[in-house]
Write a protein that holds these residues in place. Sequence first.
Motif, PDB file in Angstrom:
ATOM      1  N   HIS A  30       0.811  -1.207   0.000  1.00  0.00           N
ATOM      2  CA  HIS A  30       0.000   0.000   0.000  1.00  0.00           C
ATOM      3  C   HIS A  30       0.853   1.270   0.000  1.00  0.00           C
ATOM      4  O   HIS A  30       0.378   2.332   0.364  1.00  0.00           O
ATOM      5  N   VAL A 116      -4.669  -0.508   6.889  1.00  0.00           N
ATOM      6  CA  VAL A 116      -4.108   0.545   6.023  1.00  0.00           C
ATOM      7  C   VAL A 116      -4.736   1.894   6.363  1.00  0.00           C
ATOM      8  O   VAL A 116      -4.049   2.914   6.470  1.00  0.00           O
ATOM      9  N   ARG A 120      -2.809   5.009   7.614  1.00  0.00           N
ATOM     10  CA  ARG A 120      -2.877   6.297   6.892  1.00  0.00           C
ATOM     11  C   ARG A 120      -3.221   7.430   7.853  1.00  0.00           C
ATOM     12  O   ARG A 120      -2.605   8.485   7.839  1.00  0.00           O
TER      13      ARG A 120
ATOM     14  N   LYS B 604      -3.117  -7.523  -3.456  1.00  0.00           N
ATOM     15  CA  LYS B 604      -2.688  -6.198  -3.874  1.00  0.00           C
ATOM     16  C   LYS B 604      -1.615  -6.286  -4.955  1.00  0.00           C
ATOM     17  O   LYS B 604      -1.619  -5.553  -5.940  1.00  0.00           O
TER      18      LYS B 604
END
Lengths: 205, 800
Positions: A30, A116, A120, B604
Amino acid sequence: MTASPSAPTVFLVDDDVQVLKAQARLLREHGFKTDVFESAETFLAQHDAAAPGCLVLDVNLPGLDGLALQRRLAQVGSSRPIVFLTGHGDIPMSVQAIKAGAVDFLTKPVAGATLVAAVRAGAAQDAQARQAMGEIATLRQRHAILSPREREVLAGLAAGKLNKQIAGELGIAEATVKFHRARLMERMQARTVAELMHLAARLEL
Amino acid sequence: MIKSVASTQRPRGPERYSAATWIRARPCTRNVFPLIVRTESGLDGSVTARRLPVFAVRCGAGRCLCAPVWLLLLGLLSASPSVLAVTPHNVLVIYSNSRLLPATVEGDRGLVEGFAARPDLTVAVSAEFLDQPRFSGEAYERTFVTYLREKYAAHPPDAILTGSNEALDFMLRHRAELFEHVPIVYMAVASTYLQSVSPLPADVVGTPLTYDFLGTVEQALRWHPAAGRLVVVTGTSRWDREWEASIRAQVANLRHGLSIDFLAGLPIAELQQRLRLLPTRSIVFTPGFFRDGSGREFTPREATRLIAAASSAPVYATYSPFLGTGIVGGRMANIDAMGRLGAQTAIALIEGADPAALRMPAAMPTPLQVDWRQLRRWGISARAVPADAIVRFKEPTLWEAYRNLALIGSAVMLLQAGLIVALLLERRRRRRTVAALARSEQHMRLAAQAASLSTWIHGGDTVDATAPERGSRHADDAPGPLVDFRDTLARISPQDRAVVDTALRDALDTNGEFEVEYRIEAPDGESRWYSARGRADHAQAPRLLGVAIDVTQRKRAEIQAEQDRAALYHMTRVSLLGQLSASIAHQLNQPLASILGNAEAAQKMLEREPVDLPELREICADIVAEDHRAAQVIRRLGVLFKRGEPLFEPLDVNELVRDTIEFTRSILTTRHVTLAMHLAPALPPIAGDRVQLQQMLLNLIVNAADAMAELPEDRRVLTIATTLDAGAVRLSVADRGPGVPVEALEKLFEPFWSTKAGGMGMGLAICRSIVEAHRGSLLVTNAPAGGAEFCALLPALASP
């Protein structure tokens, strides 16, 4: 995926290497940079405090545990946001963590999106904090170039005193006070007196 | 004057001489021995005597030879004259009276024995009988001389023997015309007669005979000291009168006060009458007589027999042939000894001895000879008989006659008696034993009934068992009181059969004991439990003795208790796991978190190009590994949650510790307890139930963690150690808490005793019962450095 140089770093601390490895992978995917530690002690000794980013911390750690590490960081003035992860969490533990400023308190296994998002948020909080820290530093620099008479006038203004009051206390003329006020507003880059008051508040004068 | 007995005997009536042949076989150690063949005859018969070497066969067992064999051999040898190479020595015996006179017969027997004593010599003996006084007169003598001369012209004798005075007298008178230089040996000659004819020629030798009247009477008086009267009985013939005169001449020498009566010349009937009426204190002496007062003739022996038969007093005589007629005895020469002496003298002369140089006895000895039966009759004690006396007709006592038989018989009887006694004792013992056995059996039966025991013997081919009359299913199932153990073996539940078989075989092999529990399948499907206990017995055949008891009730209770215990264990285990749920959840969530993270990372990665395949592969491998890890946790947990029968298997205690720690690692971390493990390498396995032991260990760990809750975090150290300690694996769990108060050390393991708020107090009680079920022990001690140490000692299976 290689993270961009400006990407925030996620520090991961967990005594379970496999968990560490998996989460680091996910976060890297990510776009985060990751740095992993198997114990709180190692983290304290080795982490790069200057690097922006947040900390993903396991609560159950042998030796110094997650909550203890949170306390320790607070003591040294670190404002690095912490996302707690735990294999089994209970409410008192999560309350304690959140009250101490944790970004989030997640239980394993945690969904990637949740983690995530928390990371963040943590990174953003860190970025904000870092930005705020930067503004205050500028103000302090401006404040540093004021003359002693100007600092005295500023302190009187910040305390909500009238010009006349300040002139009286300082033994100078009211016009002189006005002069100093105009001069320091210029130096502090405040357009209005209200703005100057705000700046003074940030400088905790 | 003493007359020669032989010469005075006169044969009664006409006597025919027929050849009488008798054979004497005298066995000797050599295979060849002489045989005297003697043929006797009177005037009207030929007289031959020859002696033949004959091969004789000796019988192995006895020393006799069958006469027919001898006759056969004799015949064979007669038919072959060449065998008769040896010239026999001729001996002529002349008797003055009849051949059948007892004295003649007796003397002749001695004579023959005397010759037979020299088997190396071949002697032909001829006998001639003058038959005086029946035949007499000059013409007779002349004829007899002529007969002798002519008869022996071809075989002249080498020596001549004479029997009695008259025969010697005859030979002396006719010697010159018959066998002038042949030496003469006289026998049965009275010394008085010798005096009348002396001096004799040098080659006429012999031993005179004496009649010891005085010696005989004196001996009789010693035996009958009360006797006041001596009766002498004689006859009317010339010889009888001479005897009477001789005795009358000698009685003067007898002791005074002894009245002496002569019954001389009485007819036999009157004589016997007189003798019957003799007063008791009398003794009788007689030389016998030839003729009584009525002119009737007798042989002296016959006369003596009649005298002795009639006499009411003991009769004595001096003539050995009279022995056996009823006389007590007297001092008398042996006539057969006289014959043997004559033969010896003749042999000496034949062999060329100088007659003058021969040393002859002065007289024939006159030993005391008695008739044993008469001694008894007249009450003469055997002690009064001199040791040198010759006792005749002694009936051997039963002892003497049947000594060996009696000894053997007695021995047999003794043995028999002993045997009978032994058998009686044995019988008594046996009865007692039987009674004792019956009592014992009664007691045993009672005991067996009371205890519902069945007893059995199992060995070799024979298997039998007894069961009490009631109470035991063994007995109920059996048709009779006996239970065939083989049937029982066959009905043992298949689950238990191997165990029973092994136990029985082991007991037989090691000669040891066994104890085994097994189930018997009842026909209705319900099985009953039995416990058999016994031992091997190799005294006879290898076999097993034992008892079986129905333990179904106990077993059911045991099983129930076991189930209850298992339920309790399970309950407490689940409760314990509840306490550990957070820790367990953590343990399970770790791999799940890892898997999820990896999986999402992979997703991902797949969203963009190019896919980093090596990384993806690694992720997949990690996912698989972590999945296994999660499964492992669940499996271990599942085992702990399961409620099953204990399963004893070889276990590695270290592995058990490591497995168990997984469940508590998290809780220890949470509680800031540092875990120290000191596991000894290469521990021997133990036999144990994994779940129970894990439960025990979990309990101890949680207790230890609880005990340190109040300590500063840095002092919370829990030590788990394993060591090998004298054949047992020692598993210890030590904390650094306050330790166990001394007063609690005893109660710690009691159920429902707890120091924890809300604690049930079952944990340690269960821990101890678990360890004890493993034949181990669970101990608690306070360590010197502080803290409690719980230590389980579990027997090791084998040394490493």
